[in-house]
Write an enzyme that holds these catalytic residues in place. Structure first.
Site, PDB file in Angstrom:
ATOM      1  N   TYR A 101     -94.429  26.968  45.053  1.00  0.00           N
ATOM      2  CA  TYR A 101     -93.113  27.621  44.961  1.00  0.00           C
ATOM      3  C   TYR A 101     -92.772  27.813  43.490  1.00  0.00           C
ATOM      4  O   TYR A 101     -93.033  26.937  42.652  1.00  0.00           O
ATOM      5  CB  TYR A 101     -92.028  26.748  45.623  1.00  0.00           C
ATOM      6  CG  TYR A 101     -90.613  27.227  45.347  1.00  0.00           C
ATOM      7  CD1 TYR A 101     -89.985  28.114  46.221  1.00  0.00           C
ATOM      8  CD2 TYR A 101     -89.907  26.809  44.218  1.00  0.00           C
ATOM      9  CE1 TYR A 101     -88.699  28.574  45.973  1.00  0.00           C
ATOM     10  CE2 TYR A 101     -88.624  27.263  43.965  1.00  0.00           C
ATOM     11  CZ  TYR A 101     -88.023  28.138  44.838  1.00  0.00           C
ATOM     12  OH  TYR A 101     -86.756  28.595  44.586  1.00  0.00           O
ATOM     13  N   GLU A 189     -87.865  34.851  42.729  1.00  0.00           N
ATOM     14  CA  GLU A 189     -88.415  33.716  43.471  1.00  0.00           C
ATOM     15  C   GLU A 189     -89.677  34.131  44.211  1.00  0.00           C
ATOM     16  O   GLU A 189     -89.739  35.224  44.780  1.00  0.00           O
ATOM     17  CB  GLU A 189     -87.375  33.198  44.455  1.00  0.00           C
ATOM     18  CG  GLU A 189     -87.854  32.033  45.322  1.00  0.00           C
ATOM     19  CD  GLU A 189     -86.817  31.608  46.340  1.00  0.00           C
ATOM     20  OE1 GLU A 189     -86.000  30.737  46.012  1.00  0.00           O
ATOM     21  OE2 GLU A 189     -86.817  32.160  47.456  1.00  0.00           O
TER      22      GLU A 189
END
Length: 382
Positions: A101, A189
């Site tokens: 992530y 993101e």
């Protein structure tokens, strides 16, 4: 302005981030043609600005043309939490060894960009932060220096990235920061940032929010977003240059200045009301602007009462009053209004409303009093 996944990936690609080959389509036949062109297996992905696409049946793997057609047929038009799927992203199915992530956002408390990285990708980052906070690395970036390769290497290392991909992860972080800075984004993101079996680093998903106030610097980004699923009232407000955000309550709110409107929302909520919108008519609003703003508020069928909270500076209260009178003449609203006028030309404004004797309009002298009155009015009109 939130971008669809494929739009974010295209933005990533412009800045050197590795993404899967794919094509955006809006029909079943085009989806099949794209899948045949890309080569199987492919992933058929719904393009909507909401999470939980996979659980809702909006992400499917297709091994052949028959499956591609079936999945495209089933996903197009699918309602995912109120968002209708009108666009599909067809991309080659990636081989995945590991999921990480990565994100860049603004740390408002530190007044600096913040890099977040975790080897626990593919799940909600909130879950990682709550259950295994030690696996979520956070580092602020000096905005005058930017994210250097050295700092990115440190983040990847401390985050626990596999030793043979630390350099690739660092490059991805630097590129992600470049997107954040150069595209005037408030969020970039990747979840997941995948590691392939041959140890390549690739963005398998993209979540990007651009600063709408900076679009004048990026005309090439002006048409991005999901206008097909946008609220029609918000679209009309944007065309008129009015700042409007639809909410889920039943009390229409209009003010002049974002701070005043936010305060009004809070005070209405304190008195037990639920705002139906945020509407900032802006400084210097004239009668025409006010009338258009009221029309936007009343376009929401959930509105049971309306509060106009005006503190006149460069906005003249008499112009607001004229706009309200014009709105009543043109729209003939049936819901109750509470009007608080204070500041520039407030006496003249209140006199205009008194002489107009508009039906179902109450005057208020304080914000607290106005909020209490409009909540009672909304309940009485329920």
């Amino acid at each position: 302005m939130d971008l669809l996944e494929y739009q974010g990936k295209q933005l990533f690609g412009r800045h050197g981030l590795a993404v899967s080959d794919g094509k955006a389509v809006t029909t079943v036949d085009d989806a099949v043609a794209a899948a045949n062109e890309i080569g199987y297996p492919v992933v058929v992905k719904a393009q909507v600005l909401i999470g939980g696409r996979g659980k809702a049946g909006g992400v499917k793997l297709a091994a052949n043309e028959e499956e591609a057609r079936e999945h495209a047929t089933n996903i197009l038009g699918l309602d995912i939490k109120g968002h209708i799927v009108r666009t599909l992203w067809i991309e080659y199915a990636s081989d995945i060894d590991t999921e990480y992530y990565a994100s860049i956002l603004l740390d408002r408390s530190a007044k600096k960009p913040l890099v977040m990285f975790s080897v626990e990708g593919g799940v909600d980052i909130e879950q990682v932060a709550e259950e295994t906070p030690e696996k979520l690395i956070k580092q602020n970036v000096d905005p005058l220096v930017g994210l250097t390769k050295e700092q990115a290497l440190d983040i990847a290392t401390k985050g626990g990235a596999a030793e043979d991909v630390i350099d690739g992860v660092a490059d991805a972080l630097v590129a992600l920061y470049e997107v954040w800075i150069e595209e005037d984004a408030s969020l970039t993101e990747i979840n997941p940032l995948i590691i392939t079996p041959d140890r390549k680093v690739k963005a398998l998903d993209a979540k990007v929010t651009l600063d709408g106030n900076a679009l004048f610097r990026h005309p090439e980004n002006a048409d991005l977003g999901d206008s097909a699923n946008a609220d029609p009232i918000e679209l009309k407000a944007k065309e008129q240059g009015v700042t409007y955000v639809k909410l889920d309550g039943d009390i229409g709110i209009m003010g002049n200045g974002a701070g005043l409107v936010m305060s009004t929302l809070d005070v209405v909520a304190q008195y037990g009301g639920k705002p139906a919108n945020f509407l900032d008519a802006g400084g210097g609003s004239d009668a025409e602007t006010v009338q258009k703003a009221i029309e936007l508020i009343l376009a929401n069928e959930n509105v049971k009462a309306v509060l106009l909270n005006i503190f006149g500076g460069i906005t003249r209260c008499d112009e607001v009053a004229k706009g309200l009178v014009g709105a009543f003449e043109a729209l003939k609203p049936t819901v109750p209004f509470v009007v608080r006028l204070d500041g520039t030309n407030d006496v003249a404004g209140r006199k205009i409303l008194e002489e107009a004797a508009l039906p179902n309009v109450q005057a208020a002298t304080t914000m607290d009093g106005a909020a209490e009155q409009v909540v009672a009015a909304a309940k009485g009109n329920a």
